[in-house]
Structures are given as C-alpha cells and as structure tokens.
Motif scaffolding. Sequence first.
Motif, PDB file in Angstrom:
ATOM      1  N   LYS A 148      77.260  37.306 -32.577  1.00  9.84           N
ATOM      2  CA  LYS A 148      76.864  35.645 -32.365  1.00  9.84           C
ATOM      3  C   LYS A 148      78.160  34.891 -33.007  1.00  9.84           C
ATOM      4  N   SER A 152      77.882  28.774 -26.364  1.00  2.58           N
ATOM      5  CA  SER A 152      76.804  28.784 -25.655  1.00  2.58           C
ATOM      6  C   SER A 152      76.575  27.904 -24.469  1.00  2.58           C
ATOM      7  N   TYR A 202      75.434  37.729 -20.540  1.00  4.63           N
ATOM      8  CA  TYR A 202      76.033  37.760 -21.804  1.00  4.63           C
ATOM      9  C   TYR A 202      77.333  37.749 -21.871  1.00  4.63           C
ATOM     10  N   LYS A 286      68.591  37.471 -34.722  1.00  7.58           N
ATOM     11  CA  LYS A 286      68.939  36.031 -34.554  1.00  7.58           C
ATOM     12  C   LYS A 286      70.339  35.955 -35.309  1.00  7.58           C
ATOM     13  N   ASN A 288      72.883  38.225 -35.454  1.00  8.35           N
ATOM     14  CA  ASN A 288      74.016  38.798 -34.991  1.00  8.35           C
ATOM     15  C   ASN A 288      74.141  38.825 -33.538  1.00  8.35           C
ATOM     16  N   LEU A 289      73.247  38.056 -32.874  1.00  9.87           N
ATOM     17  CA  LEU A 289      73.372  38.012 -31.313  1.00  9.87           C
ATOM     18  C   LEU A 289      73.236  36.484 -30.841  1.00  9.87           C
ATOM     19  N   ASN A 290      73.706  36.340 -29.963  1.00  2.72           N
ATOM     20  CA  ASN A 290      73.536  34.810 -29.161  1.00  2.72           C
ATOM     21  C   ASN A 290      72.293  34.867 -28.100  1.00  2.72           C
TER      22      ASN A 290
END
Length: 436
Positions: A148, A152, A202, A286, A288-290
């Motif tokens: 993350k 975005s 991604y 939430k 660690n990742l987009n």
Amino acid sequence: MNPLIKISLVGGWLPTTVWVLGLASLIFLILRLRRGWALRVLISAVLSAVLVFGIHWLLVYAFSLLGEPMPNSVIAWAGLGIFAVLIGGWAMKGSKTLRRALTPIAVVCALLLCGLQINAYFGQYVNLGTLLGASDVNLPTLPSQYAKGMQSSAAPAGQPAVTRWRAPAGLPSRGKLFQAQIPGTSSGFHARAAIVYLPPAYEAAHRPLLPVLVLVAGQPGGPQRWVDAGDLAPIMNAFAKDHDGLAPVTVVVDATGSTSANTMCMDSKIAQAGTYLSKDVPAWIKANLNVQPDNSRWAFGGFSFGGTCAIQMGTMYPRTYPNIIDLSGQLEPEISANKSTTINASFGSDTAGFEAVLPMTLLQEKTYPHSAAYFSVGVNDSHYGPDMAVMAAAAKASGMHVKDVQVPGKAHSWSSARIGLRGGLDFLAKRLGLVP
C-alpha cells in the motif's frame, strides 16, 4: 523443477494406466483362486463389506476422526480395496514362486486404482506434486512494490473500481501470486502463510481501489489447495481478461493452523479463528494492500469447510463480509458427526453458546438486507446438497440476495468448486464494483 510432480492424477496417461492395471490385477487375483473360487469371492466380498462399514463407523462415530460420513461411492471403493487384499491372501496359498511374487504386485495395483478413484471424487490431489507435498508452485513473498502507498485511481473509496477505469497500454494479461504472513495480532491465532492474488489492474501505475475476496480451502488442507486443486490463478485471470484487467484482490487465508486441525472458523476453546478472520485478516489487508476500504465491496468464499466458514463470516460479521460465496458448505460447522462431541470440544457444556453462533440460528433471528450470497453444490453431492438447499432458503428468508446453483455432473469435489467460484464471481461482479 522435477517434471514428475506435474504428472496429473485426474487425467492423462497415469489414471488410464492405473485403470488398466487395476482391473487386470483384480481379474488375475480372482483367476488365481481356481477351485472353490466362487465361495472364496463371496466370503471375501461379505467380509470386506463388514470391515469397511465397521471401520467407517468407528472413524466417524466412535473416535470422531472423520467429521462426517463418507459418500457411498468412497465407501464402495474403499471396500473394493479391502476385497483385493483378502482375495490376494487367498491367491497366495499354494501358488508357485512366480505367481506368489506377482500376487502382491496385483494387490498394490488394485489398491492404487481404488485410491485414484477416491481422489477423483474429492479432487484433492491434482498431480503427484500435491500428493507428495511437493508443490509445483513456488510462490515468492509479497514484494514491497506491491504494498500500500502507491497512487490510486481517481475513483474515490466506495465507488466501483470500474469507475473511470481504462486499462493502460502494456497492462499484463495475467495476475501474480505471492505469499504473505498475516499475524494474529488480536486473536493470537498462528496461521500458515496466506496466498495473495493480485490481478493485472494492480500493476497499473495508478491502481484502482480493487475489491477484496477472502478465500478458505477445505479441511484437511490449506491455502495452497486453492492454487493446486482450485485453479485460482487461471480462474481469476480469465475473469480479469473479460473485465479489462479488473478482478478482486484475492487473499487465501489459513483458518485452521495446520493441515489436520479444525477450528470450525469460530471463536471457541479450540482457537480464536473467528477473530482472526474478521479482525486480523481485514486489518492486514487494508494496511498492506491498495484495496477498496469500503467493506461493501468485500467478499468471503470457500469450498467445503471453507464454504461453511463463508456463511459463518457472512452471518456473524455482515459489515465486514456482506458478500458470500458458499461452495458445498455444511449446514453447520462440526468436528464430529456426533454433535455433542463437537460442542464439548469447542464450547464445553455450553450448548446454548454453540447454537447461538450457528448460521441457521443467526439467519432465523436477524435480517440481512444488505448482504448477498452465492450457493453452489454438485448435483451428485448427496451429503452436502440437501444442506445447501436448506441454507440457501434460510438466507433468502433473512433478506439476503441469493443465487442457488447445482453444478451438473459433479459431486463434493474441487471440480465443482472451480465451477462454483466462476459463477460466484459473475454473480457478485456488480456488487464488488467490477462491472458498471
């Protein structure tokens, strides 16, 4: 990489060879009986039936080593294996040296046939690698560039990922698989490494906020089963291909802690698995990742034990997992076919406490107008099929948006789960924000 581990157990030359050798071996063993063969075959058949049903009863009801009764076809193949061993014992008597040497080989071939057919029913092991525990998928650890923090898309949180999304030039056609350790910060649960699928979208420089799908495998098993037997990457890649590179960020988590353990996906004396799945896993994703932070775009799915886990999560934690893919799940979690054994192991003498957290209880006591559930089961799954129909009806009555599917020609197997996952993705695509 050893090419032997890729040899298929569900198709190709090996199953065909085993079929031929197994049938020839059974014929050889019966022919070796000579005089009085009919009586010996009858005695062996009756004795094998008594033994297989007796052993099955002990494993399921006396020692609770199996959570539920096995399907009739599995019992039949197991019985045939015992029959081959008994016939082999008869055939050894009075045989010459060469024939005596060939008899145990014939018995082994017959047993291989029976084992292959039992595996074919469940689809648990797809190749020699999965059978021997030597996976042909060597997954790297999730690298920092996928963590993350990168920019975005312009679509705000809560809006569909498809909003203003256009696949940029050079976007990969396939997603990537990684492994990651998700700690049990709140639960204290010690889980094996999770598997993370990141779809092609991604990889975009301006990543869209993608929805999340959390998956659980059957029991016994682990996250790797969704890769080996569940064809996770091909299924998700096919979905992404049809949706301009979009697919859920999929995290296959460990809900048991080991291959043979059974936490029943709930908080109990056994483990705080419910807290792990409802708090630790979402918090890690939430952080660690987009991904889409709005949980209305999140889903939880699974096969068999994992399917039961899915409806448990959907009824216990509807704000976290309002979208469910229940593939061949049970009516309720269990450790043993004896319900009192299950309750004693998990809740001690607190029967009311156990009943209070069951999906059927929650569906009857609460309403779920903002939830959706996709139920899928093989039409030949005589054990789980009736349960699934009852669960789907209860979910619909509670206000959930429900689709209930029976997969033609399939039983309780990973092949049924693969078809079910595809259908579940299509059913939830709009709710997850992957289609306009």
